[in-house]
Design a protein around this motif. Structure first.
Motif, PDB file in Angstrom:
ATOM      1  N   ALA B  14      44.170  31.194  39.054  1.00  0.00           N
ATOM      2  CA  ALA B  14      45.138  32.216  39.449  1.00  0.00           C
ATOM      3  C   ALA B  14      45.776  32.797  38.195  1.00  0.00           C
ATOM      4  N   PHE B  15      46.117  34.058  38.267  1.00  0.00           N
ATOM      5  CA  PHE B  15      46.867  34.695  37.186  1.00  0.00           C
ATOM      6  C   PHE B  15      48.282  34.924  37.665  1.00  0.00           C
ATOM      7  N   ARG B  16      49.215  34.556  36.817  1.00  0.00           N
ATOM      8  CA  ARG B  16      50.611  34.764  37.168  1.00  0.00           C
ATOM      9  C   ARG B  16      51.196  35.800  36.216  1.00  0.00           C
ATOM     10  N   GLU B  23      45.401  34.929  43.066  1.00  0.00           N
ATOM     11  CA  GLU B  23      44.360  33.924  42.950  1.00  0.00           C
ATOM     12  C   GLU B  23      43.024  34.650  42.922  1.00  0.00           C
ATOM     13  N   VAL B  24      42.216  34.368  41.904  1.00  0.00           N
ATOM     14  CA  VAL B  24      40.940  35.082  41.808  1.00  0.00           C
ATOM     15  C   VAL B  24      39.744  34.170  42.063  1.00  0.00           C
ATOM     16  N   LEU B  25      39.909  32.859  41.884  1.00  0.00           N
ATOM     17  CA  LEU B  25      38.836  31.931  42.267  1.00  0.00           C
ATOM     18  C   LEU B  25      39.418  30.937  43.264  1.00  0.00           C
ATOM     19  N   GLY B  42      27.494  39.048  42.203  1.00  0.00           N
ATOM     20  CA  GLY B  42      28.611  39.449  43.046  1.00  0.00           C
ATOM     21  C   GLY B  42      29.130  40.794  42.606  1.00  0.00           C
ATOM     22  N   GLU B  43      29.948  41.362  43.460  1.00  0.00           N
ATOM     23  CA  GLU B  43      30.437  42.704  43.155  1.00  0.00           C
ATOM     24  C   GLU B  43      31.503  42.635  42.059  1.00  0.00           C
ATOM     25  N   SER B  44      31.903  43.798  41.610  1.00  0.00           N
ATOM     26  CA  SER B  44      32.900  43.893  40.555  1.00  0.00           C
ATOM     27  C   SER B  44      34.216  43.252  40.999  1.00  0.00           C
ATOM     28  N   GLY B  45      34.773  42.443  40.121  1.00  0.00           N
ATOM     29  CA  GLY B  45      36.059  41.825  40.423  1.00  0.00           C
ATOM     30  C   GLY B  45      35.957  40.556  41.250  1.00  0.00           C
ATOM     31  N   SER B  46      34.724  40.094  41.493  1.00  0.00           N
ATOM     32  CA  SER B  46      34.578  38.908  42.337  1.00  0.00           C
ATOM     33  C   SER B  46      34.849  37.612  41.575  1.00  0.00           C
ATOM     34  N   GLY B  47      34.951  37.681  40.246  1.00  0.00           N
ATOM     35  CA  GLY B  47      35.320  36.489  39.480  1.00  0.00           C
ATOM     36  C   GLY B  47      34.184  35.906  38.649  1.00  0.00           C
ATOM     37  N   LYS B  48      33.193  36.720  38.327  1.00  0.00           N
ATOM     38  CA  LYS B  48      32.053  36.218  37.545  1.00  0.00           C
ATOM     39  C   LYS B  48      32.430  35.984  36.087  1.00  0.00           C
ATOM     40  N   SER B  49      33.028  37.012  35.487  1.00  0.00           N
ATOM     41  CA  SER B  49      33.343  36.896  34.054  1.00  0.00           C
ATOM     42  C   SER B  49      34.373  35.815  33.780  1.00  0.00           C
ATOM     43  N   VAL B  50      35.364  35.696  34.666  1.00  0.00           N
ATOM     44  CA  VAL B  50      36.376  34.663  34.417  1.00  0.00           C
ATOM     45  C   VAL B  50      35.754  33.272  34.460  1.00  0.00           C
ATOM     46  N   THR B  51      34.733  33.111  35.301  1.00  0.00           N
ATOM     47  CA  THR B  51      34.057  31.816  35.352  1.00  0.00           C
ATOM     48  C   THR B  51      33.409  31.502  34.002  1.00  0.00           C
ATOM     49  N   PHE B  97      26.636  39.777  25.712  1.00  0.00           N
ATOM     50  CA  PHE B  97      27.613  40.657  26.372  1.00  0.00           C
ATOM     51  C   PHE B  97      26.983  41.904  26.973  1.00  0.00           C
ATOM     52  N   GLN B  98      27.837  42.647  27.699  1.00  0.00           N
ATOM     53  CA  GLN B  98      27.407  43.900  28.337  1.00  0.00           C
ATOM     54  C   GLN B  98      26.934  44.934  27.338  1.00  0.00           C
ATOM     55  N   ASP B  99      27.790  45.162  26.341  1.00  0.00           N
ATOM     56  CA  ASP B  99      27.499  46.241  25.402  1.00  0.00           C
ATOM     57  C   ASP B  99      27.369  45.658  24.000  1.00  0.00           C
ATOM     58  N   ASP B 181      26.613  37.531  30.307  1.00  0.00           N
ATOM     59  CA  ASP B 181      27.475  38.261  31.235  1.00  0.00           C
ATOM     60  C   ASP B 181      27.025  39.713  31.338  1.00  0.00           C
ATOM     61  N   GLU B 182      26.262  39.995  32.371  1.00  0.00           N
ATOM     62  CA  GLU B 182      25.693  41.333  32.571  1.00  0.00           C
ATOM     63  C   GLU B 182      25.093  41.863  31.278  1.00  0.00           C
ATOM     64  N   PRO B 183      24.145  41.122  30.713  1.00  0.00           N
ATOM     65  CA  PRO B 183      23.663  41.483  29.388  1.00  0.00           C
ATOM     66  C   PRO B 183      23.026  42.867  29.387  1.00  0.00           C
ATOM     67  N   SER B 214      25.248  38.809  36.964  1.00  0.00           N
ATOM     68  CA  SER B 214      24.630  40.122  37.157  1.00  0.00           C
ATOM     69  C   SER B 214      25.089  40.817  38.416  1.00  0.00           C
ATOM     70  N   HIS B 215      24.895  42.105  38.380  1.00  0.00           N
ATOM     71  CA  HIS B 215      25.066  42.997  39.513  1.00  0.00           C
ATOM     72  C   HIS B 215      23.729  43.312  40.142  1.00  0.00           C
ATOM     73  N   ASN B 216      22.697  43.045  39.359  1.00  0.00           N
ATOM     74  CA  ASN B 216      21.422  43.688  39.621  1.00  0.00           C
ATOM     75  C   ASN B 216      20.470  42.752  40.352  1.00  0.00           C
TER      76      ASN B 216
HETATM   77  N1  LIG Z   1      43.180  38.056  31.829  1.00  0.00           N
HETATM   78  C1  LIG Z   1      43.365  38.452  33.095  1.00  0.00           C
HETATM   79  N2  LIG Z   1      44.602  38.615  33.604  1.00  0.00           N
HETATM   80  C2  LIG Z   1      44.796  39.011  34.879  1.00  0.00           C
HETATM   81  N3  LIG Z   1      43.809  39.243  35.746  1.00  0.00           N
HETATM   82  C3  LIG Z   1      42.547  39.089  35.337  1.00  0.00           C
HETATM   83  C4  LIG Z   1      42.252  38.703  33.970  1.00  0.00           C
HETATM   84  N4  LIG Z   1      40.913  38.636  33.836  1.00  0.00           N
HETATM   85  C5  LIG Z   1      40.399  38.974  35.045  1.00  0.00           C
HETATM   86  N5  LIG Z   1      41.369  39.241  35.949  1.00  0.00           N
HETATM   87  C6  LIG Z   1      41.158  39.597  37.357  1.00  0.00           C
HETATM   88  O1  LIG Z   1      40.351  38.625  37.928  1.00  0.00           O
HETATM   89  C7  LIG Z   1      39.427  39.198  38.837  1.00  0.00           C
HETATM   90  C8  LIG Z   1      38.011  38.758  38.482  1.00  0.00           C
HETATM   91  O2  LIG Z   1      37.668  39.373  37.246  1.00  0.00           O
HETATM   92  P1  LIG Z   1      36.235  39.222  36.583  1.00  0.00           P
HETATM   93  O3  LIG Z   1      36.317  39.917  35.275  1.00  0.00           O
HETATM   94  O4  LIG Z   1      35.811  37.820  36.585  1.00  0.00           O
HETATM   95  O5  LIG Z   1      35.329  40.065  37.564  1.00  0.00           O
HETATM   96  P2  LIG Z   1      33.758  40.265  37.473  1.00  0.00           P
HETATM   97  O6  LIG Z   1      33.188  39.605  38.658  1.00  0.00           O
HETATM   98  O7  LIG Z   1      33.267  39.854  36.149  1.00  0.00           O
HETATM   99  O8  LIG Z   1      33.650  41.827  37.654  1.00  0.00           O
HETATM  100  P3  LIG Z   1      32.740  42.883  36.855  1.00  0.00           P
HETATM  101  O9  LIG Z   1      31.452  42.902  37.562  1.00  0.00           O
HETATM  102  O10 LIG Z   1      33.490  44.163  37.023  1.00  0.00           O
HETATM  103  O11 LIG Z   1      32.649  42.434  35.432  1.00  0.00           O
HETATM  104  C9  LIG Z   1      39.619  40.683  38.763  1.00  0.00           C
HETATM  105  O12 LIG Z   1      40.365  41.086  39.882  1.00  0.00           O
HETATM  106  C10 LIG Z   1      40.413  40.894  37.502  1.00  0.00           C
HETATM  107  O13 LIG Z   1      41.284  41.977  37.660  1.00  0.00           O
END
Ligand SMILES: Nc1ncnc2c1ncn2[C@@H]1O[C@H](COP(=O)(O)OP(=O)(O)OP(=O)(O)O)[C@@H](O)[C@H]1O
Ligand SMILES: [Mg+2]
Lengths: 343, 296
Positions: B14-16, B23-25, B42-51, B97-99, B181-183, B214-216
């Motif tokens: 969770a981000f506070r 809560e994102v995961l 998963g779609e954008s914002g689903s929590g892949k990168s944070v994992t 990385f992506q880019d 991460d979405e290379p 990935s998205h793809n």
């Molecule tokens: N440092 C942060 N502080 C606050 N919120 C964050 C932070 N990093 C990510 N988030 C939020 O956590 C959620 C998941 O983000 P994440 O980057 O993991 O998505 P993603 O699945 O990688 O999406 P994408 O496909 O767009 O890269 C998003 O709603 C994002 O706004």
């Protein structure tokens, strides 16, 4: 031709053009301001013929445009005219007063870079934690207070209440100035091996240079901080961290170098601005620099000297900018290699 | 079965910010075995990168993040001993990385960056030796003139070249786990496909485990051994690639696959947001239990 050389030539040409513009502007402005320079120079008791003779000698009765012609002819011969106040060639006067100012400004510039940049870097690295708050508070304080006020404060505290530093002047009484090579006492003393004199000159420089540098230090710390914070968000810093680059190395090199590019240009302007601020600081510390001369000649409407002083200051601005541009183009490969990219 | 190089169990994040807590995961579990290629889709914002960031122990210490649950990377707990993870970054665990062009510092030569990468984890290395190894690594990703690439700045190379450089850096120290991460999604499609194939060949021949984000869908199908589908911070389906694509079971996965053929390039389709069925519980295909779990 290398891109850097091309840049240099381009900037140099531009600088000369600016300098020509400044000279025209100041030449005419100084002359249309009311007041008769010859009368001021000779004093209220001089006879009308004497004043008239001086006006004639200085071509002051000619039309402005003709006067400018005379000025250009002298300038071509490397002559900036003669001061009505000191009765010496303006160039000679400037050569006598400028080094004291330059020495002050150089030391202040050095302080600005050596203290301001690391302070900003530290603040950025510890963003929104103790060191950052402290650095930001000090920066704001330093920026908001004019240099001459710092001068008075420092003088009061560190030269008067606690007499750690000398109150004024370039050297203690009884210390002979070093032989005149560059006019910068510290450098001349070092060149001739007079270390005592060098330390004494440095000792006298510390307070006025600090007073002059403080707002620049604050400014450069703030700029560096914000530029570093922006750089820290870049993907290449994420990459550096993901690859285990040391945090200290990132701060000192990997993030610092790109962050420096936007900062340097502004720092150059700050540095040049010190030349102007030096006027008031020199007053406070009775520093025998260009300020005393400058103020004096302006009050006396000493035409040639005014033009000379303004031109020298403008030239210093331009040189500073040129040097900064050069440094930036060395740091920024995009500029340096701009040509190759197209191929 | 090989030991997992990455184990995530019941991970919450969770981000506070101020009083607001997002809560994102919501308790995700996944694992990657040694030498295995696992996709997280998963779609954008689903929590892949944070994992991925949590696996690198890059997020735990940041202000306002609350992570709970287990993340174990190569036998070390990323939450309890982040310093251990930090010490493995760049050689035992690496990332792509992506880019690629923005992931390489614009004011340093590729060679300077590479030298630093080769010294990850405090390995002592002379400049000459670093140079030799960097050239060899670049030759392996089929960069025609490695010496020249090392003397170039990132902006002087094409995106595809930079991605090859990035892949070379990621593999140069022989990592056990690669987080991708979405290379290359920032690159154009053909270049992206080329560099992905190159990466695939290299990790397969070396037996490097990959967590492939990935998205793809079409790329995932080609690349991954196993797939986790993530939806809004929850894993909704998990199976071997052929299982998942031939027999999708979760409503969200079904909807994704049903919509996918209509898409060019294989990106994720826009699905009706928050369709109720998408919140259905996790569906696991046969033989795909998390380690330590009994398959139902
Ligand atoms: N440092 C942060 N502080 C606050 N919120 C964050 C932070 N990093 C990510 N988030 C939020 O956590 C959620 C998941 O983000 P994440 O980057 O993991 O998505 P993603 O699945 O990688 O999406 P994408 O496909 O767009 O890269 C998003 O709603 C994002 O706004
Ligand atoms: Mg992402």
């Amino acid at each position: 031709m290398s891109p850097i050389l091309r840049l240099l030539i381009h900037r140099l040409a531009l600088s000369l053009l600016v300098l020509a513009g400044v000279s025209i502007l100041i030449f005419f402005v100084a002359r249309v301001v009311p007041g008769d320079p010859a009368r001021i120079a000779l004093g209220p008791n001089a006879g009308a013929e004497a004043v008239e003779a001086l006006r004639e000698e200085r071509h002051l009765n000619d039309p402005l445009i003709v006067q400018y012609g005379w000025f250009l002819r002298d300038l071509a011969g490397g002559d900036l005219g003669t001061s009505l106040y000191t009765r010496r060639p303006v160039l000679q006067d400037i050569a006598a007063y400028l080094p004291a100012t330059l020495e002050l400004v150089f030391i202040a510039g050095l302080m600005m870079v050596l203290v301001g940049l690391p302070l900003g870097r530290l603040a950025a690295r510890h963003q929104r934690r103790g060191p950052d708050h402290l650095a930001r508070f000090l920066s704001v304080l330093a920026v908001c207070t004019p240099a001459f006020v710092w001068g008075v404060i420092l003088q009061l505290l560190l030269a008067y209440v606690w007499p750690i530093f000398p109150l004024e002047g370039r050297l203690s009484t009884g210390v002979a100035p070093p032989p005149d090579i560059t006019g910068l006492y510290t450098v001349d003393a070092l060149l001739t091996g007079q270390f005592g004199t060098m330390l004494n000159a440095l000792y006298h420089l510390i307070l006025p240079a600090t007073a002059l540098a403080l707002s620049g230090i604050g400014q450069s710390a703030r700029l560096t901080r914000s530029s570093m914070i922006e750089t820290y968000r870049k993907p290449y810093i994420e990459m550096a961290r993901a690859y285990g680059f040391k945090e200290g190395r990132i701060a000192r090199r990997y993030a610092f170098r790109p962050a420096l590019i936007p900062t340097l240009t502004v720092l150059g302007l700050d540095f040049a601005a010190m030349l102007a601020n030096a006027f008031l600081v020199e007053r406070v510390f009775v520093w025998p620099g260009l300020s005393r001369y400058g103020v004096e000649v302006i009050l006396r409407k000493d035409l040639d000297a005014i033009v000379g002083v303004v031109l020298v200051i403008a030239a210093m601005f331009l040189i500073t900018n040129l040097v900064v541009d050069l440094i930036v183009s060395i740091i920024n490969p995009r500029l340096r290699l701009a040509e190759k990219r197209g191929k | 079965m090989a030991d997992p190089v990455l184990t995530v169990r019941d991970l919450h994040l969770a981000f506070r910010k101020g009083r607001q807590r997002t809560e994102v995961l919501h308790g995700i579990s996944l694992h990657v075995n040694a030498g295995e290629k696992v996709a997280l889709v998963g779609e954008s914002g689903s929590g892949k990168s944070v994992t991925a960031q949590l696996a690198l122990a890059r997020l735990q210490q940041e202000k306002g993040t609350e992570a709970e649950g287990l993340i174990e990377v190569l036998g070390h707990d990323a939450t309890r001993s982040p310093a251990r993870i930090a010490a493995m970054r760049g050689h035992r665990v690496t990332m792509i990385f992506q880019d690629p062009t923005s992931a390489l510092n614009p004011v340093f030569r590729i060679g300077e960056i590479f030298e630093q990468v080769l010294r990850a984890g405090g390995q002592r290395l002379r400049a000459q030796e670093a140079r030799r190894r960097a050239e060899a690594a670049l030759a392996e990703v089929q960069i025609p003139d490695p010496a020249r690439a090392l003397d170039s700045y990132p902006f002087q190379l094409s995106g595809g070249m930079n991605q090859r450089v990035m892949i070379a850096m990621a593999l140069a120290n022989g990592p056990e786990l690669l987080l991708a991460d979405e290379p290359g999604t920032a690159l154009d499609v053909t270049v992206q496909a080329q560099t992905l194939r190159l990466m695939d060949d290299l990790v397969t021949s070396r037996g490097t485990a990959v967590l492939f984000i990935s998205h793809n869908l079409s790329v995932v199908r080609e690349f991954a051994d196993r797939v986790y589908v993530i939806y809004r911070g929850r894993i909704v389906e998990h199976g071997r690639t052929e299982q998942l694509f031939s027999d999708p079971r979760h409503p969200y996965t079904k909807a994704l696959l049903a919509a996918a053929p209509r898409l060019l390039g294989g990106g994720l389709p826009d699905l009706p947001q928050g369709a109720e069925a998408f919140a259905d519980p996790l569906l696991v295909h046969d033989g795909c239990a998390e380690p330590g779990e009994v398959t139902a």
